[in-house]
Enzyme design. Structure first.
Site, PDB file in Angstrom:
ATOM      1  N   ALA A 113       3.308  -0.920   4.740  1.00 17.12           N
ATOM      2  CA  ALA A 113       2.822  -0.938   6.132  1.00 17.12           C
ATOM      3  C   ALA A 113       2.358  -2.325   6.572  1.00 17.12           C
ATOM      4  CB  ALA A 113       1.699   0.075   6.300  1.00 17.12           C
ATOM      5  N   ASN A 164       7.881  -5.744  -1.210  1.00 20.57           N
ATOM      6  CA  ASN A 164       7.884  -4.638  -0.260  1.00 20.57           C
ATOM      7  C   ASN A 164       6.449  -4.545   0.255  1.00 20.57           C
ATOM      8  OD1 ASN A 164       7.856  -2.325   1.216  1.00 20.57           O
ATOM      9  ND2 ASN A 164       8.957  -1.074  -0.298  1.00 20.57           N
ATOM     10  N   GLU A 173      12.559  -9.691   1.015  1.00 25.72           N
ATOM     11  CA  GLU A 173      11.807  -8.536   1.522  1.00 25.72           C
ATOM     12  C   GLU A 173      12.641  -7.280   1.282  1.00 25.72           C
ATOM     13  OE1 GLU A 173      11.023  -9.029   5.693  1.00 25.72           O
ATOM     14  OE2 GLU A 173      10.407  -6.943   5.971  1.00 25.72           O
ATOM     15  N   HIS A 190      12.749  -2.952   1.611  1.00 25.92           N
ATOM     16  CA  HIS A 190      12.228  -1.659   2.067  1.00 25.92           C
ATOM     17  C   HIS A 190      13.116  -0.557   1.521  1.00 25.92           C
ATOM     18  CE1 HIS A 190       9.459  -3.636   4.712  1.00 25.92           C
ATOM     19  NE2 HIS A 190      10.448  -4.429   5.079  1.00 25.92           N
ATOM     20  N   ASP A 201       1.437 -15.797   6.365  1.00 23.08           N
ATOM     21  CA  ASP A 201       0.892 -17.140   6.141  1.00 23.08           C
ATOM     22  C   ASP A 201       0.915 -17.502   4.657  1.00 23.08           C
ATOM     23  OD1 ASP A 201       0.443 -17.513   8.831  1.00 23.08           O
ATOM     24  OD2 ASP A 201      -1.741 -17.235   8.726  1.00 23.08           O
ATOM     25  N   PRO A 231       0.792  -1.229   0.000  1.00 27.55           N
ATOM     26  CA  PRO A 231       0.000   0.000   0.000  1.00 27.55           C
ATOM     27  C   PRO A 231       0.828   1.285   0.000  1.00 27.55           C
ATOM     28  CG  PRO A 231      -0.125  -1.107   2.126  1.00 27.55           C
ATOM     29  CD  PRO A 231       0.534  -2.060   1.177  1.00 27.55           C
ATOM     30  N   ASN A 232       0.309   2.240  -0.738  1.00 25.66           N
ATOM     31  CA  ASN A 232       0.861   3.604  -0.868  1.00 25.66           C
ATOM     32  C   ASN A 232       2.112   3.683  -1.743  1.00 25.66           C
ATOM     33  OD1 ASN A 232      -1.091   4.943   0.868  1.00 25.66           O
ATOM     34  ND2 ASN A 232      -0.132   3.783   2.522  1.00 25.66           N
ATOM     35  N   TYR A 250      11.437   8.428   0.690  1.00 23.69           N
ATOM     36  CA  TYR A 250      11.313   7.344  -0.299  1.00 23.69           C
ATOM     37  C   TYR A 250      11.928   7.668  -1.661  1.00 23.69           C
ATOM     38  CZ  TYR A 250       8.119   5.480   3.184  1.00 23.69           C
ATOM     39  OH  TYR A 250       7.600   4.991   4.348  1.00 23.69           O
ATOM     40  N   ARG A 290      13.837   4.234  11.958  1.00 24.45           N
ATOM     41  CA  ARG A 290      12.592   5.007  12.021  1.00 24.45           C
ATOM     42  C   ARG A 290      11.801   4.647  13.289  1.00 24.45           C
ATOM     43  NH1 ARG A 290       9.720   4.672   6.383  1.00 24.45           N
ATOM     44  NH2 ARG A 290       8.601   6.444   7.305  1.00 24.45           N
ATOM     45  N   HIS A 308       4.380  -4.679   9.001  1.00 25.58           N
ATOM     46  CA  HIS A 308       4.361  -4.579  10.457  1.00 25.58           C
ATOM     47  C   HIS A 308       3.068  -5.101  11.078  1.00 25.58           C
ATOM     48  CE1 HIS A 308       7.590  -2.025   9.167  1.00 25.58           C
ATOM     49  NE2 HIS A 308       6.754  -1.142   8.626  1.00 25.58           N
ATOM     50  N   ARG A 336       5.348  10.845  -2.805  1.00 28.01           N
ATOM     51  CA  ARG A 336       5.090  10.548  -1.398  1.00 28.01           C
ATOM     52  C   ARG A 336       6.373  10.705  -0.587  1.00 28.01           C
ATOM     53  NH1 ARG A 336       4.841   4.464   1.091  1.00 28.01           N
ATOM     54  NH2 ARG A 336       4.274   5.061   3.200  1.00 28.01           N
TER      55      ARG A 336
HETATM   56  C1  DQA Z   1       8.433   0.818   3.590  1.00 18.99           C
HETATM   57  C2  DQA Z   1       8.570   1.035   5.102  1.00 18.99           C
HETATM   58  C3  DQA Z   1       7.234   0.851   5.801  1.00 18.99           C
HETATM   59  O1  DQA Z   1       7.375   1.036   7.195  1.00 18.99           O
HETATM   60  C4  DQA Z   1       6.223   1.849   5.281  1.00 18.99           C
HETATM   61  O2  DQA Z   1       4.966   1.610   5.867  1.00 18.99           O
HETATM   62  C5  DQA Z   1       6.133   1.871   3.796  1.00 18.99           C
HETATM   63  C6  DQA Z   1       7.340   1.696   3.000  1.00 18.99           C
HETATM   64  C7  DQA Z   1       9.733   1.142   2.838  1.00 18.99           C
HETATM   65  O3  DQA Z   1       9.827   0.759   1.676  1.00 18.99           O
HETATM   66  O4  DQA Z   1      10.628   1.779   3.386  1.00 18.99           O
HETATM   67  O5  DQA Z   1       5.072   2.133   3.240  1.00 18.99           O
HETATM   68  O6  DQA Z   1       8.128  -0.543   3.360  1.00 18.99           O
END
Ligand code: DQA
Length: 144
Positions: free
Chosen positions: A78, A75, A99, A101, A88, A10-11, A23, A108, A81, A18
């Site tokens: 959010a 990735n 994974e 980020h 699963d 998401p996002n 980012y 952070r 977390h 953003r």
């Molecule tokens: C993220 C880190 C996450 O904590 C955050 O919610 C994101 C992006 C990152 O790529 O740094 O949306 O996964």
């Protein structure tokens, strides 16, 4: 052909506009286009998908069990977390899981320090910006 699936949570559709101080300025299309080029050079096929919906991400992970996908680069944003459900789904996938980020989540807020997905991931990359995706794909292509 070897196949990898890249999932953006998401996002991440907002990348480029953003919080660019966190980012960066590259857009999701920039990232995906680079990954397509990198995969093609290595003889791989890469599929890139983004969703703001947990269930849709899970549906794509489940589909990857059946379509010959060798690796998932994710990735979870959010959902990293919060999502036992994504953990699963990844636990039911037999291939490699990396994974990624963009930001260094460990520098952070404390709620970003815990990752459910890390319990399954074969590798974790954080804080390298968009380069992290390319490093993940490189690792996946080398190990197959
Ligand atoms: C993220 C880190 C996450 O904590 C955050 O919610 C994101 C992006 C990152 O790529 O740094 O949306 O996964």
């Amino acid at each position: 052909m070897n196949k990898a699936l890249v999932l953006h949570g998401p996002n991440l559709n907002l990348l480029g506009t953003r919080q660019p101080e966190v980012y960066g300025h590259e857009t999701l299309d920039d990232i995906n286009n680079t990954l397509h080029e990198q995969a093609a050079l290595g003889g791989w096929e890469v599929t890139c998908r983004q969703s703001n919906h947990e269930g849709e991400l899970i549906d794509w992970i489940q589909a990857a069990r059946l379509d010959g996908t060798a690796a998932i680069i994710i990735n979870p944003a959010a959902y990293t977390h919060t999502s036992v459900a994504i953990l699963d789904a990844l636990n039911a996938f037999d291939g490699r899981v990396i994974e990624v980020h963009l930001s260094n989540v460990h520098r952070r807020e404390s709620f970003r320090h815990h990752s459910y997905v890390s319990l399954r991931a074969d590798g974790v990359i954080a804080g390298l910006g968009t380069q992290g995706y390319r490093a993940a794909l490189e690792a996946v292509m080398r190990s197959n």
